[in-house]
Motif scaffolding. Structure first.
Motif, PDB file in Angstrom:
ATOM      1  N   LYS A   1       1.010  -1.535   0.209  1.00  0.00           N
ATOM      2  CA  LYS A   1      -0.160  -0.027   0.078  1.00  0.00           C
ATOM      3  C   LYS A   1       0.761   1.196   0.072  1.00  0.00           C
ATOM      4  O   LYS A   1       0.681   2.194  -0.804  1.00  0.00           O
ATOM      5  N   ALA A   2       1.861   1.311   0.971  1.00  0.00           N
ATOM      6  CA  ALA A   2       2.923   2.446   1.087  1.00  0.00           C
ATOM      7  C   ALA A   2       3.512   2.500  -0.515  1.00  0.00           C
ATOM      8  O   ALA A   2       3.681   3.795  -0.830  1.00  0.00           O
ATOM      9  N   TYR A   3       3.675   1.440  -0.922  1.00  0.00           N
ATOM     10  CA  TYR A   3       4.727   1.386  -2.441  1.00  0.00           C
ATOM     11  C   TYR A   3       3.779   2.096  -3.449  1.00  0.00           C
ATOM     12  O   TYR A   3       4.395   3.005  -4.130  1.00  0.00           O
ATOM     13  N   ILE A   4       2.528   1.541  -3.391  1.00  0.00           N
ATOM     14  CA  ILE A   4       1.483   2.172  -4.493  1.00  0.00           C
ATOM     15  C   ILE A   4       1.531   3.549  -4.410  1.00  0.00           C
ATOM     16  O   ILE A   4       1.160   4.526  -5.096  1.00  0.00           O
ATOM     17  N   GLN A   5       1.165   4.245  -2.972  1.00  0.00           N
ATOM     18  CA  GLN A   5       0.831   5.585  -2.761  1.00  0.00           C
ATOM     19  C   GLN A   5       2.168   6.409  -3.125  1.00  0.00           C
ATOM     20  O   GLN A   5       1.929   7.671  -3.146  1.00  0.00           O
ATOM     21  N   ASN A   6       3.391   5.747  -3.113  1.00  0.00           N
ATOM     22  CA  ASN A   6       4.433   6.861  -3.140  1.00  0.00           C
ATOM     23  C   ASN A   6       5.461   6.604  -4.189  1.00  0.00           C
ATOM     24  O   ASN A   6       6.029   7.626  -4.825  1.00  0.00           O
ATOM     25  N   VAL A   7       5.621   5.285  -4.668  1.00  0.00           N
ATOM     26  CA  VAL A   7       6.812   5.184  -5.586  1.00  0.00           C
ATOM     27  C   VAL A   7       6.370   5.560  -7.223  1.00  0.00           C
ATOM     28  O   VAL A   7       7.298   6.184  -7.888  1.00  0.00           O
ATOM     29  N   TYR A   8       5.307   5.451  -7.495  1.00  0.00           N
ATOM     30  CA  TYR A   8       4.776   5.596  -8.867  1.00  0.00           C
ATOM     31  C   TYR A   8       5.122   7.280  -9.306  1.00  0.00           C
ATOM     32  O   TYR A   8       5.456   7.643 -10.178  1.00  0.00           O
ATOM     33  N   SER A   9       4.511   7.962  -8.247  1.00  0.00           N
ATOM     34  CA  SER A   9       4.620   9.377  -8.554  1.00  0.00           C
ATOM     35  C   SER A   9       5.785   9.979  -8.483  1.00  0.00           C
ATOM     36  O   SER A   9       6.364  11.126  -8.956  1.00  0.00           O
TER      37      SER A   9
ATOM     38  N   GLY B   1       8.039   2.042 -11.883  1.00  0.00           N
ATOM     39  CA  GLY B   1       7.739   1.050 -10.484  1.00  0.00           C
ATOM     40  C   GLY B   1       7.462  -0.378 -10.799  1.00  0.00           C
ATOM     41  O   GLY B   1       7.225  -0.775 -12.147  1.00  0.00           O
ATOM     42  N   LEU B   2       7.045  -1.228 -10.009  1.00  0.00           N
ATOM     43  CA  LEU B   2       6.628  -2.526 -10.280  1.00  0.00           C
ATOM     44  C   LEU B   2       4.999  -2.387 -10.462  1.00  0.00           C
ATOM     45  O   LEU B   2       4.186  -2.085  -9.499  1.00  0.00           O
ATOM     46  N   TRP B   3       4.540  -2.521 -11.884  1.00  0.00           N
ATOM     47  CA  TRP B   3       3.205  -2.347 -12.245  1.00  0.00           C
ATOM     48  C   TRP B   3       2.407  -3.539 -12.273  1.00  0.00           C
ATOM     49  O   TRP B   3       2.815  -4.642 -12.161  1.00  0.00           O
ATOM     50  N   GLY B   4       0.973  -3.617 -12.225  1.00  0.00           N
ATOM     51  CA  GLY B   4       0.247  -4.615 -12.417  1.00  0.00           C
ATOM     52  C   GLY B   4       0.220  -5.114 -13.834  1.00  0.00           C
ATOM     53  O   GLY B   4       0.004  -4.339 -14.750  1.00  0.00           O
ATOM     54  N   VAL B   5       0.073  -6.669 -13.929  1.00  0.00           N
ATOM     55  CA  VAL B   5      -0.263  -7.069 -15.183  1.00  0.00           C
ATOM     56  C   VAL B   5      -1.563  -7.860 -15.037  1.00  0.00           C
ATOM     57  O   VAL B   5      -1.750  -8.806 -14.284  1.00  0.00           O
TER      58      VAL B   5
END
Length: 392
Positions: A274-282, A287-291
């Motif tokens: 959850k923390a990764y999704i909220q911070n890394v992409y922006s 980052g690691l995306w969903g397939v």
């Protein structure tokens, strides 16, 4: 979905801000005012009327607002007749691409209606715009949102489907005050503008297209961006709502074997996700995306790029993992090819590496099919592994 793009004109469509400041300075000198270009440039993004009203107060001028406004507009007209209208490089091609893609276009400018009309005719781009809106039609110019709100009203457009392109501090503030996503165009000829409130900054219109603008809109709303679409898959940023679907993939012992730093207590691991999704992409833009399967729409794994220090060198690392039920069907190769294409064309990366366990024969074969070459053995996360690389 992106439906509407609103362009500022001066400094975005035509490179005119320096001309306008020069014309204003000439006018003030004729009136005996001792000022400089910096004063004139301080009104970049606002209206000539606002400049006239402010200057009369600042310099105690014995002239009406309308009379000074007429002088300012006449000075700009003479300068344009002498020097012409200089289009911003690449913006005409962007306008035509967006129009072809079915995006509704408008201009919302601090210039007068007559001047806006003249510019679009001179540049041969009038037919691409649904509406031409001038700040002279509203009570308050930029940084007030009034000009953009009027444009939205005339277009019948919703703020959540719209992106504004601006080059000035006042323009960006007006866009955000109208609750519209904004692209800040850094035009060196527009002076020292603070565009930090924009959702994204660009230095040219090269490579800017509907997808880029639509992603800006999604990012401003905190929605996941679509990265790529292949024959059988689509790849997008993960949302917090996807986290429950990650759980069973990470629970599989065959998958966990090749993933570093997975917490055995998976509830804690999901909090980390959850923390990764909220911070890394922006922050990084990748980052690691969903397939996801195109037919099933279900999450089947992750694939993407990560910043890592490997053997003392900062690298961009290709990583992927798939639900073991989808092994052996070529999905890994398909999603990795799409990620490398995105890395080259959108992120303009030059080198990508992969770190692979000695016994992970599937991943070694995938790396080789991608055109990656064995470089050396390294110690990564306390394990001896192969390092493969590719130059894009």
């Amino acid at each position: 979905m992106l439906k509407t793009v609103i362009f500022d004109m001066d400094g975005v469509i035509i490179d005119s801000e320096a001309q306008h400041a020069k014309a204003s300075l000439n006018t003030f000198k004729e009136l005996g005012v001792d000022t400089d270009l910096d004063y004139c440039k301080s009104f970049t993004g606002s209206s000539s009327k606002k400049m006239a009203e402010t200057a009369i107060k600042d310099f105690s001028l014995d002239i009406t607002t309308n009379a000074l406004l007429d002088k300012l507009n006449l000075a700009k007209k003479k300068l344009h007749e002498k020097e012409g209208y200089i289009p911003v490089e690449g913006v005409d091609a962007l306008i035509k691409r967006l129009y072809k893609d079915g995006v509704q276009l408008a201009i919302a400018s601090s210039s007068s209606p007559k001047e806006i009309e003249t510019v679009v005719k001179k540049l041969g781009i009038k037919k691409y715009f649904e509406k031409l809106v001038s700040a002279s039609s509203v009570a308050n110019p930029k940084p007030s949102p009034d000009t953009f709100l009027l444009a939205l009203e005339k277009l019948g457009a919703a703020p959540e489907d719209t992106v504004i392109i601006e080059d000035s501090t006042f323009g960006v503030k007006a866009a955000k005050a109208a609750n519209v996503a904004c692209i800040g165009f850094i035009n060196p000829n527009s002076g020292n503008q603070n565009l930090n409130d924009a959702d994204v900054l660009i230095e040219s219109f090269d490579g800017i297209d509907k997808t880029f603008i639509e992603n800006t809109l999604l990012r401003s709303q905190g929605k996941p961006l679509t990265i790529a679409s292949t024959k059988r898959l689509f790849i997008r940023e993960l949302a917090v709502s996807d986290i429950p679907d990650i759980y069973p993939i990470y629970s599989d012992s065959q998958v966990k074997k090749y993933i570093d730093n997975i917490d055995d207590y998976l509830e804690l691991e999901m909090e980390k996700q959850k923390a990764y999704i909220q911070n890394v992409y922006s922050f990084y833009g990748f980052g690691l995306w969903g397939v996801f399967g195109k037919t099933s729409k279900k999450l089947i794994g992750r694939c993407g790029l990560e910043n890592e220090t490997i053997d003392g060198t900062n690298e961009i690392m290709l990583s992927y993992l798939l639900d073991n039920q989808h092994w052996g069907y070529g999905y890994a190769l398909e999603c990795c090819e799409a990620v490398l294409k995105y890395a080259k064309e959108q992120l303009e990366l030059k080198r990508i590496v992969a770190v692979i366990d000695f016994d992970n024969i599937r991943s070694i074969k995938t790396a080789e099919k991608l055109g990656m070459k064995y470089e050396k053995d390294v110690v990564f996360n306390n394990r001896n592994r192969h390092l493969y690389s590719i130059y894009l």
